[in-house]
Design a protein around this motif. Structure first.
Motif, short mmCIF file in Angstrom:
data_model
loop_
_atom_site.label_atom_id
_atom_site.label_comp_id
_atom_site.label_asym_id
_atom_site.label_seq_id
_atom_site.Cartn_x
_atom_site.Cartn_y
_atom_site.Cartn_z
N SER A 275 0.82 -1.22 0.00
CA SER A 275 0.00 0.00 0.00
C SER A 275 0.85 1.26 0.00
CB SER A 275 -0.93 0.01 1.22
OG SER A 275 -0.16 -0.08 2.42
N ILE A 276 2.17 1.10 -0.03
CA ILE A 276 3.07 2.25 -0.04
C ILE A 276 3.49 2.56 -1.48
CG2 ILE A 276 3.89 1.80 2.29
CD1 ILE A 276 6.34 0.47 1.08
N VAL A 277 4.25 3.65 -1.65
CA VAL A 277 4.75 4.01 -2.97
C VAL A 277 6.27 4.01 -2.95
CG1 VAL A 277 2.71 5.38 -3.57
CG2 VAL A 277 4.69 6.49 -2.45
N ILE A 278 6.85 3.92 -4.14
CA ILE A 278 8.30 4.07 -4.30
C ILE A 278 8.55 5.18 -5.31
CG2 ILE A 278 8.89 1.68 -3.74
CD1 ILE A 278 9.02 1.11 -6.74
N ASN A 279 9.77 5.73 -5.25
CA ASN A 279 10.14 6.78 -6.20
C ASN A 279 11.25 6.23 -7.09
OD1 ASN A 279 10.86 9.06 -7.63
ND2 ASN A 279 10.86 10.42 -5.83
N PRO A 280 10.98 5.97 -8.37
CA PRO A 280 12.01 5.42 -9.26
C PRO A 280 13.24 6.31 -9.38
CG PRO A 280 9.85 5.19 -10.25
CD PRO A 280 9.67 6.06 -9.05
N ASN A 281 13.12 7.61 -9.05
CA ASN A 281 14.30 8.48 -9.08
C ASN A 281 15.38 7.99 -8.13
OD1 ASN A 281 13.80 10.82 -10.93
ND2 ASN A 281 11.98 11.05 -9.63
N ASP A 282 14.97 7.26 -7.07
CA ASP A 282 15.95 6.75 -6.10
C ASP A 282 16.83 5.66 -6.70
OD1 ASP A 282 14.88 8.46 -4.24
OD2 ASP A 282 13.52 6.95 -3.38
N ALA A 283 16.49 5.18 -7.89
CA ALA A 283 17.31 4.16 -8.55
C ALA A 283 18.46 4.78 -9.33
CB ALA A 283 16.45 3.33 -9.49
N LEU A 284 18.46 6.10 -9.49
CA LEU A 284 19.40 6.73 -10.41
C LEU A 284 20.57 7.38 -9.67
CD1 LEU A 284 16.76 8.47 -12.70
CD2 LEU A 284 17.91 6.28 -13.09
N PRO A 285 21.77 7.32 -10.25
CA PRO A 285 22.91 8.01 -9.66
C PRO A 285 22.78 9.53 -9.84
CG PRO A 285 23.54 7.08 -11.77
CD PRO A 285 22.13 6.61 -11.50
N LYS A 312 27.28 5.56 -16.24
CA LYS A 312 28.70 5.45 -15.95
C LYS A 312 28.96 5.47 -14.44
CE LYS A 312 31.66 7.37 -18.79
NZ LYS A 312 32.40 8.35 -19.65
N GLN A 313 28.18 6.25 -13.70
CA GLN A 313 28.38 6.32 -12.25
C GLN A 313 27.66 5.13 -11.59
OE1 GLN A 313 26.84 9.81 -10.29
NE2 GLN A 313 27.82 9.30 -8.33
N LYS A 314 28.37 4.46 -10.72
CA LYS A 314 27.79 3.33 -10.00
C LYS A 314 27.02 3.82 -8.79
CE LYS A 314 31.72 0.41 -11.32
NZ LYS A 314 32.46 1.48 -12.01
N MET A 315 26.11 2.97 -8.31
CA MET A 315 25.42 3.23 -7.04
C MET A 315 25.80 2.14 -6.05
SD MET A 315 21.68 4.83 -7.84
CE MET A 315 21.61 5.43 -6.15
N GLN A 316 25.46 2.37 -4.80
CA GLN A 316 25.86 1.45 -3.75
C GLN A 316 24.65 0.75 -3.14
OE1 GLN A 316 28.17 3.72 -0.91
NE2 GLN A 316 29.97 3.80 -2.26
N ALA A 317 24.94 -0.44 -2.63
CA ALA A 317 23.98 -1.19 -1.81
C ALA A 317 24.78 -1.82 -0.68
CB ALA A 317 23.26 -2.25 -2.63
N SER A 318 24.15 -1.99 0.45
CA SER A 318 24.89 -2.49 1.61
C SER A 318 25.24 -3.97 1.44
CB SER A 318 24.05 -2.30 2.88
OG SER A 318 22.94 -3.19 2.87
N PRO A 319 26.29 -4.43 2.14
CA PRO A 319 26.62 -5.86 2.08
C PRO A 319 25.43 -6.75 2.48
CG PRO A 319 28.41 -4.63 3.10
CD PRO A 319 27.27 -3.67 2.94
N GLU A 320 24.64 -6.30 3.45
CA GLU A 320 23.48 -7.08 3.87
C GLU A 320 22.44 -7.18 2.75
OE1 GLU A 320 25.74 -5.57 7.22
OE2 GLU A 320 24.75 -4.50 5.56
N GLN A 321 22.25 -6.08 2.04
CA GLN A 321 21.31 -6.11 0.92
C GLN A 321 21.82 -7.02 -0.20
OE1 GLN A 321 21.13 -1.83 0.23
NE2 GLN A 321 19.08 -1.73 1.16
#
Length: 348
Positions: A275-285, A312-321
């Motif tokens: 029932s929540i929303v996400i923002n696809p902008n959060d996927a972008l560097p 070209k720019q990478k994004m990060q995710a935590s080791p747990e993720q």
């Protein structure tokens, strides 16, 4: 005299025989005080005169013919009955043989149809994977509609090398907070978003359909990949596809990914609609420079004419993720495909 002598001798013989029959057995004592018993002459039984057979008058010629005709009739009837029995058995054998042939033909046709269906099913398999018999090396032979997976000249992913540096047009992202649905489809975690999110590039508009993940990254930059990649899939009104690829490396927590992980389905192929929303902008560097080339889907049916936009720019995710996804899919990346001299451009 001779007759008297013969009669006397016969009497002696008879008397002797009678005496022998009447004498007690050797070693058997006689009855106490009894004298030897004189043989008793058997009573005379007069001979029975032979019975003269009854007189049977000779059969007339007419009667003889009638008897022979009756015998011939009976024999003809027996032959006819025997022939009828033989014909009935022969007919039964013919019917049984015809039935057996019919059943054999039906079984053969059934086997042929089953074999044809099995062959057709083998030519239209959908149970692909990333390893083994159903892995990438065999995709093209599993389904006739997947021939591009082996025979295509614009397949993805590729090792992005020797890009032509030019002033690429900036990608215009028009994303907004949206409701979403996610599914573990047996190949990856796939997230679909509601309509209304777009990109515009090269004077073409594409609408965001959703995004999914691969481990390790399918794209390589000068031979090097990352631990994961996120593919954002878009489609134009003409049906052409554009994929924005965002490489993921270990670092700080990724907010969008954490929202997706928080809502993982409990079963494969089960759809979750939070029932929540996400923002696809959060996927972008933050920086939007990119590489671009023409490629394909990286899973069957390996459809070509897909525009790739690799950030070209990478994004990060935590080791747990990263570790959580690796528990679900330790390997779900297609190997690098030949470039076949494709033009690759990159932002200055």
């Amino acid at each position: 005299m001779r007759h008297l002598t013969a009669l006397f001798a016969g009497c002696l013989v008879m008397l002797t025989a009678s005496a022998n029959e009447s004498a007690p057995a050797a070693g058997t004592p006689a009855a106490s005080g009894a004298a030897a018993t004189t043989a008793v002459k058997p009573a005379y039984v007069p001979p029975v005169p032979a019975t003269k057979p009854a007189y049977v008058p000779p059969m007339s010629a007419a009667a003889q013919r009638a008897k022979e005709e009756q015998a011939e009739l009976e024999l003809s009837q027996k032959i006819a009955a025997r022939l009828a029995e033989m014909r009935a058995r022969q007919k039964a054998r013919v019917v049984a043989a015809a039935k057996a042939r019919k059943q054999a033909d039906a079984k053969r046709r059934q086997d042929e149809l089953a074999a044809a269906a099995a062959a057709e099913a083998r030519r239209h398999r959908t149970d692909w994977s990333y390893e083994g018999e159903t892995g990438p090396a065999n995709w093209s032979s599993m389904n006739v509609e997947w021939a591009k997976c082996a025979g295509g000249k614009r397949q993805s992913p590729i090792d992005i090398r020797d890009g032509i540096k030019v002033d690429l047009e900036q990608i215009s992202f028009d994303y907004r907070p949206s409701s979403f649905r996610e599914i573990d489809n047996g190949h990856t975690i796939d997230v679909s978003v509601e309509p209304g999110n777009f990109i515009n590039v090269a004077n073409e508009t594409y609408e965001l359909q959703g995004f999914h993940f691969h481990r390790p990254s399918e794209e390589r930059i000068n031979g090097r990949g990352t631990e994961m990649v996120m593919h954002l899939v878009h489609k134009s009104v003409q049906g052409t596809l554009a994929v924005v690829a965002v490489l993921l490396e270990r670092g700080k927590q990724h907010s969008l990914i954490q929202t997706v992980w928080n809502n993982l389905p409990l079963e494969k192929n089960a759809v979750v609609a939070p029932s929540i929303v996400i923002n696809p902008n959060d996927a972008l560097p933050e920086h939007r420079e990119y590489y671009t080339y023409m490629g394909s889907l990286t899973a069957p049916p390996c459809t070509e004419n897909v525009l790739y936009l690799v950030m070209k720019q990478k994004m990060q995710a935590s080791p747990e993720q990263m570790a959580l996804f690796s528990r679900l899919y330790p390997l779900n990346a297609r190997p690098v495909q030949p470039g076949f001299g494709r033009v690759i451009k990159e932002s200055n």
